[in-house]
Structure formats: C-alpha cells, structure tokens
Design an enzyme around this catalytic site. Structure first.
Site, PDB file in Angstrom:
ATOM      1  N   CYS A   1       0.839  -1.211   0.000  1.00 32.16           N
ATOM      2  CA  CYS A   1       0.000   0.000   0.000  1.00 32.16           C
ATOM      3  C   CYS A   1       0.874   1.261   0.000  1.00 32.16           C
ATOM      4  O   CYS A   1       1.610   1.505   0.971  1.00 32.16           O
ATOM      5  CB  CYS A   1      -0.911  -0.024   1.223  1.00 32.16           C
ATOM      6  SG  CYS A   1      -1.738   1.535   1.584  1.00 32.16           S
TER       7      CYS A   1
ATOM      8  N   CYS B   1       0.490   3.441   3.012  1.00 31.70           N
ATOM      9  CA  CYS B   1       1.135   2.881   4.209  1.00 31.70           C
ATOM     10  C   CYS B   1       2.628   3.169   4.206  1.00 31.70           C
ATOM     11  O   CYS B   1       3.213   3.491   5.252  1.00 31.70           O
ATOM     12  CB  CYS B   1       0.900   1.374   4.284  1.00 31.70           C
ATOM     13  SG  CYS B   1      -0.842   0.898   4.447  1.00 31.70           S
TER      14      CYS B   1
END
EC number: 1.8.3.2
Length: 528
Positions: free
Chosen positions: A72, A75
C-alpha cells in the site's frame, strides 16, 4: 511486414525478461532501496505467532497497533510519521520508555490474515489504542459495545498522532523531545533558544484562546488593553504569521467588538466573531512545547512561552516605544493573565515603576530583572512544597556558563551584574539567536517547519510610536500604515483607523504603533 515481425520479436523478448525477473530479484532491489534509507525501525513488527506474547509481556501502560499492507503506497508514506512517534517510546534510545508500546501488523502476509480479520480491517492503514493486555486474544468490530480497544481517528501525520496520544494520557510530549538526562545540560545552551520561536507562537495562540474562553474583553478598558498589545505584536512579534494574524484582528476590531463588547459567537456563519480569527495561523496551536516543555505535564509550557514572547518583544522595540511597550505588557498581564496571584504580583512590580521609560534598553533590563525576581519568589514556594520541575529548577538567569561576561562578581547571596553586557546578551539571545541559530540547525525539525520558520522568523522592520496627534498628522500627510493597507478590507476601514481621532480617543490611546512593513528582504537580512 518485416517491421511488424521486429516489433513482435521485441515484445516477446520483453515478456521473457519480465518473467525471468523473479521474486528473489525484486527482493534484492527492495534490499538495495532499504539500504539507501538505512533507517532503524522503532515500531515493533508483530505477526500471528508473537502477537499475544508481545502484548502480554509489555510493561507499557498503553499501546498503539497499526494494521497496514506492505504493498500500500499510503502505508509506505505513513511509515516515517509512525516511526517519528515510535522513537519516543520504543527501543534502546527511547525518550519515554514504558509509556506507549508502538506496534504494527502487515495484513498482506498470509499468516496474518485471520488476525487482521479479528479487527475488521477494511482499509489501510488502520490504528487502534488500548492497554497492551487488552489486545491479547482481543478483537474489534464497528458494532461492538463496551470495547476497551478504540480506533485512533487522528493519525495522518506524526503531529496529529502524538497530539491524540497526549490527549488520551494527559501528557505534553513533543516530537523533538530528548532524553531527560540531556535536557538539564542543554538548558544553558544558546542554541536551544532556536526552538523557542515555535513556543512563542504556541503561547501567543494559547493566550488568545484563554481570552476567548473567558470572554475577557468586556469593557472599554480591557478593549483598549487588548488593542495596545495587538499593536505591539503587529510591530514586533518575531513570527510573521503572528504579526499578520494580529493585524487582521486589529483592523477588524471595531466590527468584532463595537463599544468594547466583543462577539464570541461560535457559529461558523458569524463573520464578526473573534473565534473566526487565527492570531498565528490555522496550524497553531500544535498542542505541545519544545524549548519550554517541562519534565512534568503541569510545569513550564504556557507560562514559559509567554515570558519568552515578552522578552523577544522587549529587545525588538526602539527607544521611543519603550514606555508604550511597558504599558502594553503590564496592562495585558493585569487584564488577561488568569493566574490571580501571579497577575497581582506582576502588577505590583509594574506599579513600582515611577519614572517613564525612555530607552529600549531600560524596558528590556526591567523585564529581565522582574523575571528573576519572580523566579526567586517561586523557587522558595516550589522548594518548600515540592511542586517545582526537578529537571528545570527556577534559577537566576542567565547562568554564568551562558553569559560569563554578564557577571562582575558573585557570591552565594548577591550578584553584581554588568548591565551593559546583560543587555547585549538579551538582544542577541532573544533577537539574533532566535533566528540565526535556527536557520543554521534547521535540520533538527521537520522540513515543513523549516520552510515555514525561514519565512516566519524574519525580524520585523523598524517601527515608530508617536503621540496620537502627531500620528494623525503623519497619517494625513504620508498615508502611513502602508503595509497594513493590504489587510484593510475597504478604503473606509483605512480612513476609520488613520483619520478618525474620535475612534482613537474612544480607546484612550496615548500612543499609536506605526509599522510600515516596507523594508526590503535585503534590509531585513541586515537587521538579523
């Protein structure tokens, strides 16, 4: 046709090359990239195997648990923010070990899928808060009631996450906090003052918030006091955004506070409300102090920041402004500082001054001497009651190691000061040092703050304070307040402030701050 065959052949070769790029190859590239950053992780990486045991054995009172996925991008971008907070609490060099356990779980790893399902993870990253042992065998769902595990809603930056944690546990931790063992040795370090610009902004905003919370502007007297202090801030606050915010409030003051009665309406549609103004910009307050952060939540902070603000104002004024600055500071503390004993004591010291100040040096030295007297008085109380900050005991300032030339001689009970050297020190410490050292060591704070502070901390241009009559004459002759014109919403507003003697008389102003803001940036560099 041969050209088409060539393109097809190149396509097949590229597919074969892509197929030969094994997961192992990607892993090597990942390792190379990580070696470039080579940053030590402080957050503890958990998985389905060690999850319960780590939380069970943790001595920390609280824990933050982040669920993420390594694929991600959001992230990956968030990880540096999370690590900034984690370094305060985790690892051998933790500033506050044993307070908050910072952990993370990668939901993109197969062995963790069931663990992530137990916490109903539907997006990344997702953060939770609870005492560590509540996570042992724990779970979370949006419809669960009476769950001690709660979702962290304010997390998108390191500042937001740390402020949220501070609210939960009643602390005042800052991202730049050091180990307490280093703080005492740094208190006399001249370069520490470079962080005080943030505390000055914080204290300015907090003082403004206190006025709003107590609805303290309630008469022509308190209104006049607030106006005088705003004028002083517009002319000499070391932060540009605080000068700008103060000017905006000042020029709208007759609409906000007609006849000295201010509107404190909280409705978003109420345009003429003090609550709609941000005296130091929308990013302030940040919720913590740096230079003024105490080792205990209830020590230093706002009172320290307010002192630094007043000292920084006192070294920036010119000779003709000294009495105006003295009156503005004394009246502001008397009307708006809510600690009653401190307020009355400071007011008594203001009343003890019988001769008007004529030199800027005099007001700077008076404020320095007053601060030392306050420290002496508070030290006796704190020593007897045990309420002081053990890492920052009240002291006579500046200490000898910070300014040896300030001391002619000293004994245990008496100090013979060289006031010329003290004044030089004050000018440098609260003036030049507040700007130059920060710029030199700007790497110690975040990139965003460096960019902002490089603009904010320019020392304001020279200002002139003149009697009302002379001020009006100059205004009529030369259209003074030129730089503030960009803030004047209409020409009528400009005429109201510059040409209307009745408006000025209404607030009994003996002097008017006239700040031009017209010097070039090169001239400001010379002042620094």
């Amino acid at each position: 046709m041969s050209l088409i065959h060539l393109f097809l052949l190149l396509g097949l070769l590229s597919l074969e090359a892509a197929a030969s790029f094994s997961p192992g190859s990607r892993s090597i590239l990942r390792d190379i990239g990580s070696n470039v950053a080579d940053q030590k992780d402080n957050a503890i990486e958990l998985n389905a195997t060690n999850f319960d045991s780590v939380f069970q054995d943790s001595p920390a009172k609280y824990a933050v648990l982040e669920f993420f996925a390594h694929w991600c991008p959001a992230c990956r971008n968030y990880k540096p923010h999370y690590e900034k907070v984690a370094r305060l609490f985790n690892g051998a060099d933790a500033v506050y070990p044993g307070v908050v356990l910072m952990t993370r779980v990668d939901c993109a790893i197969k062995m963790n899928v069931k663990l992530c399902d137990k916490f109903s993870i539907n997006h990344y990253p997702m953060l939770f808060w609870a005492p560590p042992k509540r996570f042992v065998g724990g779970s979370w769902g949006p419809k669960q009631e009476k769950n001690e595990i709660s979702v962290v809603n304010e997390w998108r930056t390191a500042d937001l996450l740390l402020n949220w944690i501070n609210k939960q546990i009643g602390s005042s931790y800052g991202l730049d906090d050091q180990k307490l063992g280093n703080l005492l040795s740094n208190i006399s370090d001249q370069e520490q003052i470079s962080q005080a610009i943030f505390d000055i902004e914080e204290a300015t905003e907090e003082a403004f918030d206190i006025i709003l919370a107590h609805k303290a502007i309630k008469s022509s007297e308190t209104s006049a006091s607030f106006i005088r202090f705003l004028q002083l801030l517009v002319a000499h606050h070391p932060s540009r955004r605080c000068r700008t915010g103060s000017a905006e409030i000042l020029v709208n003051f007759d609409d906000i506070c007609p006849s000295g009665e201010c509107s404190y309406d909280q409705e978003s549609g109420a345009k003429d409300s003090l609550r709609n103004f941000h005296i130091c910009g929308k990013d302030v307050p940040r919720g913590y102090y740096r230079f003024c952060r105490g080792s205990k939540n209830e020590t230093r902070g706002f009172s320290c920041g307010l002192w630094v603000l007043m000292h920084s104002l006192s070294v920036r004024i010119e000779d003709g402004e000294s009495q105006f600055a003295f009156t503005a500071i004394c009246d502001f503390i008397n009307n708006f500082f809510m600690c009653d004993d401190c307020r009355r004591h400071f007011h008594d010291m203001c009343l003890s001054v019988k001769t008007p100040f004529k030199k800027a040096r005099d007001i700077a030295l008076w404020l320095w001497s007053t601060h030392n007297k306050v420290n002496e008085r508070l030290k006796k109380d704190e020593d007897s009651l045990g309420t002081g900050d053990p890492k920052f005991p009240k002291m006579i300032w500046p200490p000898k190691q910070l300014c040896p030339s300030c001391y002619l001689s000293s004994t245990e009970k008496n100090i013979d000061w060289d006031h010329d050297q003290v004044y030089k020190f004050l000018k440098k410490y609260y003036g030049q040092k507040l700007v130059s050292v920060y710029k030199k060591n700007g790497e110690s704070v975040s990139k965003e703050e460096v960019i902002a502070a490089a603009e904010e901390m320019a020392v304001p241009t020279n200002a002139l304070v003149v009697p009302v009559g002379a001020a009006l004459a100059i205004a009529l002759a030369s259209c003074a307040f030129g730089a503030l014109a960009c803030y004047w919403r209409t020409q009528q507003k400009n005429r109201k402030y510059n040409y209307n003697p009745h408006y000025l008389k209404r607030y009994n102003s003996n002097y008017m701050v006239m700040n031009t803001f017209s010097n070039t940036e090169s001239e400001r560099e010379k002042e620094r």
